[in-house]
Design an enzyme around this catalytic site. Structure first.
Site, PDB file in Angstrom:
ATOM      1  N   LYS A 176      25.859  78.609  53.070  1.00 49.22           N
ATOM      2  CA  LYS A 176      26.123  79.414  54.432  1.00 49.22           C
ATOM      3  C   LYS A 176      24.511  79.806  54.535  1.00 49.22           C
ATOM      4  CE  LYS A 176      26.552  83.249  56.120  1.00 49.22           C
ATOM      5  NZ  LYS A 176      25.583  83.024  57.328  1.00 49.22           N
ATOM      6  N   GLY A 207      27.064  79.384  60.388  1.00 48.70           N
ATOM      7  CA  GLY A 207      27.956  80.534  60.942  1.00 48.70           C
ATOM      8  C   GLY A 207      27.594  81.891  60.562  1.00 48.70           C
ATOM      9  N   PRO A 210      30.824  87.473  58.718  1.00 44.26           N
ATOM     10  CA  PRO A 210      32.115  87.675  58.756  1.00 44.26           C
ATOM     11  C   PRO A 210      33.360  86.743  58.657  1.00 44.26           C
ATOM     12  CG  PRO A 210      31.026  88.960  60.222  1.00 44.26           C
ATOM     13  CD  PRO A 210      30.150  87.958  59.845  1.00 44.26           C
ATOM     14  N   GLU A 251      21.992  89.815  44.889  1.00 42.80           N
ATOM     15  CA  GLU A 251      20.302  90.048  44.761  1.00 42.80           C
ATOM     16  C   GLU A 251      20.174  90.810  46.118  1.00 42.80           C
ATOM     17  OE1 GLU A 251      16.861  90.722  45.823  1.00 42.80           O
ATOM     18  OE2 GLU A 251      16.663  88.562  46.364  1.00 42.80           O
ATOM     19  N   CYS A 285      12.911  92.274  50.577  1.00 44.14           N
ATOM     20  CA  CYS A 285      13.618  93.273  49.630  1.00 44.14           C
ATOM     21  C   CYS A 285      12.532  93.916  48.627  1.00 44.14           C
ATOM     22  CB  CYS A 285      14.706  92.611  48.905  1.00 44.14           C
ATOM     23  SG  CYS A 285      14.265  91.042  48.040  1.00 44.14           S
ATOM     24  N   GLU A 385      16.404 101.301  53.132  1.00 45.63           N
ATOM     25  CA  GLU A 385      15.723 100.276  53.299  1.00 45.63           C
ATOM     26  C   GLU A 385      15.636 100.051  54.699  1.00 45.63           C
ATOM     27  OE1 GLU A 385      15.533  95.785  51.098  1.00 45.63           O
ATOM     28  OE2 GLU A 385      17.313  96.531  51.950  1.00 45.63           O
TER      29      GLU A 385
END
Length: 477
Positions: A176, A207, A210, A251, A285, A385
């Site tokens: 996904k 998609g 959730p 991650e 990140c 972050e």
């Protein structure tokens, strides 16, 4: 405002069992964050679509897992070659779907996936698939069906970092990609099919988290979930996956500290630090978002940062001269702007940038690249972050104080040091992070990547990334 764009691989559907499969759900628009135009639409996947993809992956697993490592390596090498051949199309597509400047897209968004794939192939060529330990044969075997959930900031890189080692290990995959940047993932699926990857080995369900992400995480016939994204979303994946006790690799977020040591070359520290803080509009990140500087050098560093920041051109990401494009969506723009306003409200000193849009950008997901100094290490902008082009400068008094600040967040993904190599190495060993860069060491795609604390678990890249997708069996006689 709508404009027509030629997307090399339109993605109106899922990719299941080696072919395009139209979805039954409503359409999700893929929006160019630079001008708010709709560049494509994808079907919103359902739990039933995930079931169909899992059926295909299960059917393909016996054949793919029975192939030799050498045969799997040959297929994935052709996939890497296909990505290289489509470099320009991939770069242009990622620039359209998430706003990375085209030069950065060519180098990183399209270039890094090829390097990552080749590094994983090298690791597989060197890997000990079996070994003898006294009177036991140790066998490494594929886990089964892997669910991969990837983010929008490095859309193809994150896909490749998971999919290539999972496939090299003999697994089949249900992917996904982010609904914000799904086009490059569909391109990858088509490239893989063209390279000879058997039908059903890689399946893509478009998609939202959730719905599709939840269905993947909970699915009783998916044996492992590999997720990259926010720490909050990673916690939800872990909870959803716990009912079936499947393996989970995460991650997650980061708040990297760049420690500028007293003896450091300040020009090097500033140029490197700002480049790593603002690359990809700060949407990484591992971005060096906290610059820790000796208290008595903060003024010098801030003036050098102010001068260096003037070289970062904000503009249309399709323009070759642009160094900072928009962030990936209007939602993200509002989020980043909110953090900048919070920094001002909490009393940090604004060096450059600030709240609001850059001059001349009344539309598009643009924020003002921002630097704060005199930042309290416990403040919101120093702890959370932000995921935008925002750098905070934090003064420290001595090594112990610097290490305390660097380790003083819930994150532990990575860090950087600039200074004497021996001094830096001593401090690097004290940092609670998964990776440390000293004086701009060349990126190593064979080195493991992953975090401590709430930056996640498991490792990606190289041998460690391959091991993540394998079970270990001991046969004793």
């Amino acid at each position: 405002m709508n404009k027509n764009h030629d997307v090399p691989f339109p993605a109106p559907s899922h990719w299941i069992d080696g072919r395009a499969v139209p979805g039954s759900g409503p359409l999700i628009d893929v929006v160019n964050p630079a001008d708010e135009s709709v560049v494509a639409s994808v079907h919103e996947g359902t739990a039933e679509d995930v079931d169909t993809a899992v059926d295909a992956a299960l059917a393909a697993f016996p054949g793919w897992s029975a192939t030799s490592p050498e045969d799997r390596i040959a297929v994935l090498r052709r996939v890497a070659e296909g990505m290289q051949q489509h470099n320009e199309a991939i770069a242009a597509t990622i620039t359209l779907e998430m706003g990375a400047p085209i030069g950065f897209s060519r180098q990183a968004q399209a270039g890094f996936p090829v390097a990552s794939a080749l590094a994983a192939i090298t690791a597989a060529e060197r890997f000990a698939w079996t070994e003898v330990v006294e009177n036991s044969l140790i066998v490494r075997e594929p886990i089964g069906v892997v669910g991969a959930i990837t983010p929008w900031n490095f859309p193809l890189q994150q896909v490749v970092t998971k999919i290539v080692p999972a496939l090299l290990a003999g697994n089949t995959v249900v992917l996904k990609p982010s609904e914000i940047s799904p086009l490059s993932a569909r391109m990858f699926a088509e490239i893989a099919t063209e390279a000879g990857l058997p039908d059903g080995v890689l399946n893509v369900v478009q998609g939202t988290g959730p719905v599709v992400g939840e269905a993947i995480s909970r699915h009783p016939r998916i044996d492992m979930v590999s997720f990259t994204g926010s720490t909050a979303a990673g916690k939800r994946v872990s909870v959803a996956a716990s009912d079936t006790v499947k393996r989970v690799a995460l991650e997650l977020g980061g708040k990297a500290a760049h420690l500028v040591l007293p003896e450091a070359d300040l020009d090097l520290a500033v140029n490197r630090g700002l480049a790593y803080a603002w690359a990809n509009a700060g949407q990484a990140c591992g971005a060096y978002t906290r610059m820790l500087v000796p208290q008595d050098l903060q003024g010098h560093v801030v003036e050098k940062l102010r001068a260096a920041a003037a070289e970062y051109t904000v503009g249309d990401p399709s323009d070759e001269a642009t160094r900072i494009g928009p962030v990936a969506s209007e939602t993200q723009r509002r989020r980043v702007d909110g953090y900048i306003r919070r920094g001002v409200a909490d009393g940090a000193t604004l060096v450059v940038g600030g709240p609001g849009r850059p001059t001349g950008f009344e539309t598009g997901a643009y924020v003002r690249p921002t630097i704060f100094s005199d930042v309290d290490p416990d403040s919101v902008i120093a702890q959370e972050e932000i995921f935008g082009p925002v750098l905070v400068v934090i003064p420290y008094t001595d090594d112990d104080h610097a290490v305390e600040i660097a380790n003083g967040t819930v994150y532990g993904l990575n860090a950087a040091l600039t200074g004497d190599a021996e001094h830096a190495m001593a401090i690097a060993r004290r940092l609670r992070v998964g990776q440390v860069d000293i004086n701009g060491g060349e990126h190593n795609f064979q080195a493991p990547f992953g975090g401590y604390k709430q930056s996640g678990n498991g490792r990606e890249m190289g041998r460690a990334g391959l091991e993540e997708f394998l079970e270990t069996k001991a046969i004793t006689r």
